[in-house]
Design a protein around this motif. Structure first.
Motif, PDB file in Angstrom:
ATOM      1  N   SER A 191       2.834   2.840   3.109  1.00 20.22           N
ATOM      2  CA  SER A 191       3.359   1.806   3.993  1.00 20.22           C
ATOM      3  C   SER A 191       4.623   1.235   3.363  1.00 20.22           C
ATOM      4  CB  SER A 191       2.322   0.712   4.224  1.00 20.22           C
ATOM      5  OG  SER A 191       1.985   0.071   3.021  1.00 20.22           O
ATOM      6  N   PRO A 223      -4.307   2.751  -0.958  1.00 26.40           N
ATOM      7  CA  PRO A 223      -5.026   2.265   0.217  1.00 26.40           C
ATOM      8  C   PRO A 223      -6.520   2.190  -0.077  1.00 26.40           C
ATOM      9  CG  PRO A 223      -3.478   4.006   0.806  1.00 26.40           C
ATOM     10  CD  PRO A 223      -3.569   3.984  -0.688  1.00 26.40           C
ATOM     11  N   PHE A 271       2.514  -0.356   8.084  1.00 28.88           N
ATOM     12  CA  PHE A 271       1.277   0.274   7.628  1.00 28.88           C
ATOM     13  C   PHE A 271       1.049   1.588   8.373  1.00 28.88           C
ATOM     14  CE2 PHE A 271       0.761  -4.136   6.558  1.00 28.88           C
ATOM     15  CZ  PHE A 271       0.136  -4.106   5.321  1.00 28.88           C
ATOM     16  N   HIS A 309      -6.926  -0.770   5.931  1.00 31.39           N
ATOM     17  CA  HIS A 309      -6.172  -1.383   4.835  1.00 31.39           C
ATOM     18  C   HIS A 309      -6.864  -2.692   4.441  1.00 31.39           C
ATOM     19  CE1 HIS A 309      -2.841   1.440   5.493  1.00 31.39           C
ATOM     20  NE2 HIS A 309      -3.103   1.262   6.793  1.00 31.39           N
ATOM     21  N   ARG A 310      -6.467  -3.203   3.308  1.00 31.52           N
ATOM     22  CA  ARG A 310      -7.096  -4.420   2.818  1.00 31.52           C
ATOM     23  C   ARG A 310      -6.050  -5.289   2.116  1.00 31.52           C
ATOM     24  NH1 ARG A 310     -11.654  -4.281  -1.884  1.00 31.52           N
ATOM     25  NH2 ARG A 310      -9.838  -3.733  -3.164  1.00 31.52           N
ATOM     26  N   SER A 366       0.824  -1.209   0.000  1.00 28.99           N
ATOM     27  CA  SER A 366       0.000   0.000   0.000  1.00 28.99           C
ATOM     28  C   SER A 366       0.862   1.264   0.000  1.00 28.99           C
ATOM     29  CB  SER A 366      -0.921   0.013   1.224  1.00 28.99           C
ATOM     30  OG  SER A 366      -1.844  -1.045   1.167  1.00 28.99           O
TER      31      SER A 366
END
Length: 449
Positions: A253, A339, A406, A411-412, A250
C-alpha cells in the motif's frame, strides 16, 4: 539653573517599585538614576543624555553615571515619542506636534529652531544626510528635507498599511515598524517618491526596529524579538518542511504527503527538478520544471510505497535558480510493515448487520474493547484505493486520523490512545470510522485509563 529641580510635570519614581526592580535584577546592577518621569524616549551623544519626558526634552549630564544632572531643558508643544541626534541638532518626534528640531550646540540652553507639523502623529524619527524620516502613525512614512534646519519641508511620503510606530534608515532603505502590518521596507533612493519593496507581517505588533548589516531586529510586542534577514533582488526559495516521517505503512500500500515551495523573492523562481534518492519515496506531482512567480507557491505531492517490512530513509532534492540556495533537501523516513491476516470469525461483526453488498471497505470488530493502552482496528478492502480511518470523541472532534492507499484484503491499524499532538486522550467512549469512496462504517470503543 538648579541641576536637581525637576520640571513641573515630572513625577518621582515610586520607591516601592524601585525596590521591586532591584529584587528582580539578574547580572545587572543600578549605578545611577534620574528618578523623575514620564520618560518615553532617550538618545545619548558624548557626555549628555537627551530624555523625552512628557512635553519636554531634558538634557542630562551623565559624565558621572552614578549621579546624572539636569543641565538643560526644552519644552515641546506635543509629547516626545522619539529622538534622534545628529551633529548639533536633536530631532524630536513630538506626537501631534510633528517634527521638532532643537539646537543642542549649547547643551545647557537647548532651543527649538525649526518644526514641521506632519499630518499624523509623529512616533519615531531617523536622520540620514539631509533628510529626516518620520514614522507618522496613520500617515505612514514622511520624508522631510532638513538641509535648512530652520525651515524643514516635506518632499515625499509613503502611506504604510498599518500604523507607523518607528523607523530606521540604512543605505537607500527605510525600515518601518508598522504595528499590526509588521515590518515594511521602503526604497527612499528617490525622496520624492518612496516605494515599498519588501515586507514581513510579523506575528505580533511591530513597535520598534533596528537594522544592522543584513538583519532587522523587530520589537514585536507580545511576540517578543523577531530577527529578519534581507534578501537581495531575485528569486528566493522557501520550503514549508525540511523533514517528514510517513509512519507505518503496509507493504503493498502507500501513503501520500504534500509540502509547498514558495517564492519569497522579486523575480520568477524556476524549480528545475524535484528528485528522490530512494525509489520507495516517489514524486507524484507536478511535473518539472515549474516556474513560481514572486509571492507565489507550488504544492508538491510525495508517495511512500514500501515493498518490504523494514525502515526506510531517503532525501528529496529540490533544484532551482535561487542564487543563494540552488539546492534544498527534504529528509524522509517511513516504516514498511507486513500486512496482517485477520481471522474472520474473531474480528468481523455480523456481515448482515454491518455491511452492504459490493462495499469497497468493511470494518471488523475492534479489539480489545474496552482497551487501556491500544486498540486494533481491522478492516477489509475489496479493491485497491484510498481508505480513511478517523477517531472521534463524542463532541465530534477528530482525535486521530490516518489515510493511505491499500491493496485488496484485510489490514490492521493500531491506535495507541493519543491525539494528533501525541497527548494521551482521557477515558471515555470514542467513535472509530473507516471510509472509502461513498462508504462509511463506524463502531464505538471504550478507553479505560
Amino acid at each position: 539653573m538648579s541641576a536637581q529641580v525637576p520640571s513641573s510635570y515630572a513625577v518621582p519614581y515610586p520607591a516601592r517599585r524601585a525596590a521591586k526592580v532591584a529584587e528582580e535584577a539578574k547580572n545587572v546592577r543600578v549605578v545611577g538614576r534620574w528618578p523623575y518621569g514620564p520618560a518615553f524616549a532617550v538618545v545619548v551623544q558624548g557626555r549628555y543624555a537627551y530624555l523625552g519626558s512628557g512635553g519636554a526634552v531634558l538634557v542630562l549630564d551623565i559624565s558621572d553615571p552614578s549621579s546624572p544632572r539636569k543641565v538643560g531643558e526644552c519644552v515641546t508643544p506635543g509629547i516626545v515619542e522619539g529622538l534622534f541626534v545628529s551633529g548639533d541638532y536633536l530631532y524630536v518626534a513630538d506626537y501631534k506636534a510633528g517634527l521638532r528640531i532643537i539646537d543642542i550646540s549649547d547643551p545647557s540652553f537647548p532651543m527649538e529652531v525649526g518644526a514641521y507639523d506632519t499630518p499624523g502623529y509623529a512616533k519615531g524619527v531617523h536622520v540620514s544626510g539631509s533628510y529626516a524620516y518620520v514614522a507618522d502613525w496613520d500617515e505612514g512614512l514622511r520624508v522631510i528635507d532638513i538641509s535648512d534646519p530652520s525651515s524643514p519641508m516635506e518632499l515625499g511620503a509613503y502611506d504604510t498599511p498599518g500604523l507607523a510606530k518607528a523607523v530606521h534608515v540604512s543605505g537607500s532603505y527605510a525600515y518601518v515598524a508598522d504595528g499590526e502590518a509588521g515590518l515594511r521596507v521602503i526604497d527612499i533612493s528617490d525622496p520624492y517618491s518612496p516605494r515599498e519593496v519588501g515586507a514581513y507581517d510579523t506575528p505580533g505588533y511591530a513597535r520598534g526596529v533596528h537594522v544592522s548589516g543584513s538583519y532587522a531586529y523587530v520589537a514585536d510586542e507580545e511576540a517578543g524579538l523577531i530577527i529578519l534577514e534581507f534578501l537581495a533582488p531575485g528569486p528566493h526559495i522557501h520550503v514549508s518542511a525540511t523533514s517528514h516521517n510517513f509512519g507505518s505503512v503496509s507493504v503493498g500500500s502507500y501513503s501520500e504527503w504534500s509540502f509547498s515551495i514558495r517564492n519569497l523573492g522579486s523575480a520568477n523562481l524556476t524549480v528545475s527538478s524535484v528528485s528522490s534518492d530512494n525509489p520507495a519515496f516517489e514524486v507524484v506531482s507536478p511535473e518539472f520544471p515549474q516556474d513560481i512567480s514572486p509571492e507565489g507557491s507550488l504544492e508538491v505531492k510525495l508517495r511512500f510505497s514500501p515493498t518490504e517490512a523494514k525502515s526506510y530513509a531517503g532525501t528529496i532534492t529540490i533544484e532551482s535558480n535561487d542564487p543563494d540556495q540552488p539546492s534544498v533537501s527534504v529528509s524522509l523516513s517511513g516504516e514498511g510493515v507486513a500486512p496482517v491476516s485477520v481471522s474472520l470469525p474473531d474480528t468481523l461483526a455480523n456481515p448482515e448487520d454491518t455491511f452492504v453488498d459490493n462495499a469497497k471497505v468493511m470494518l471488523g470488530k475492534l479489539y480489545p474493547n474496552p482497551f487501556n493502552s491500544m486498540v486494533v482496528i481491522p478492516f477489509s478492502v475489496s479493491h485497491p484505493g484510498e481508505v480513511e480511518v478517523a477517531i472521534y470523541n463524542l463532541k465530534g472532534q477528530v482525535m486521530w486520523e490516518y489515510d493511505g492507499w491499500f491493496a485488496p484484503g484485510w489490514h490492521r491499524l493500531v491506535w495507541d490512545g493519543r491525539d494528533m499532538s501525541g497527548r494521551k486522550v482521557g477515558s471515555g467512549i470514542y467513535l472509530v470510522m473507516v471510509a472509502a469512496e461513498d462508504r462509511k462504517f463506524a463502531e464505538k470503543v471504550a478507553m479505560v485509563r
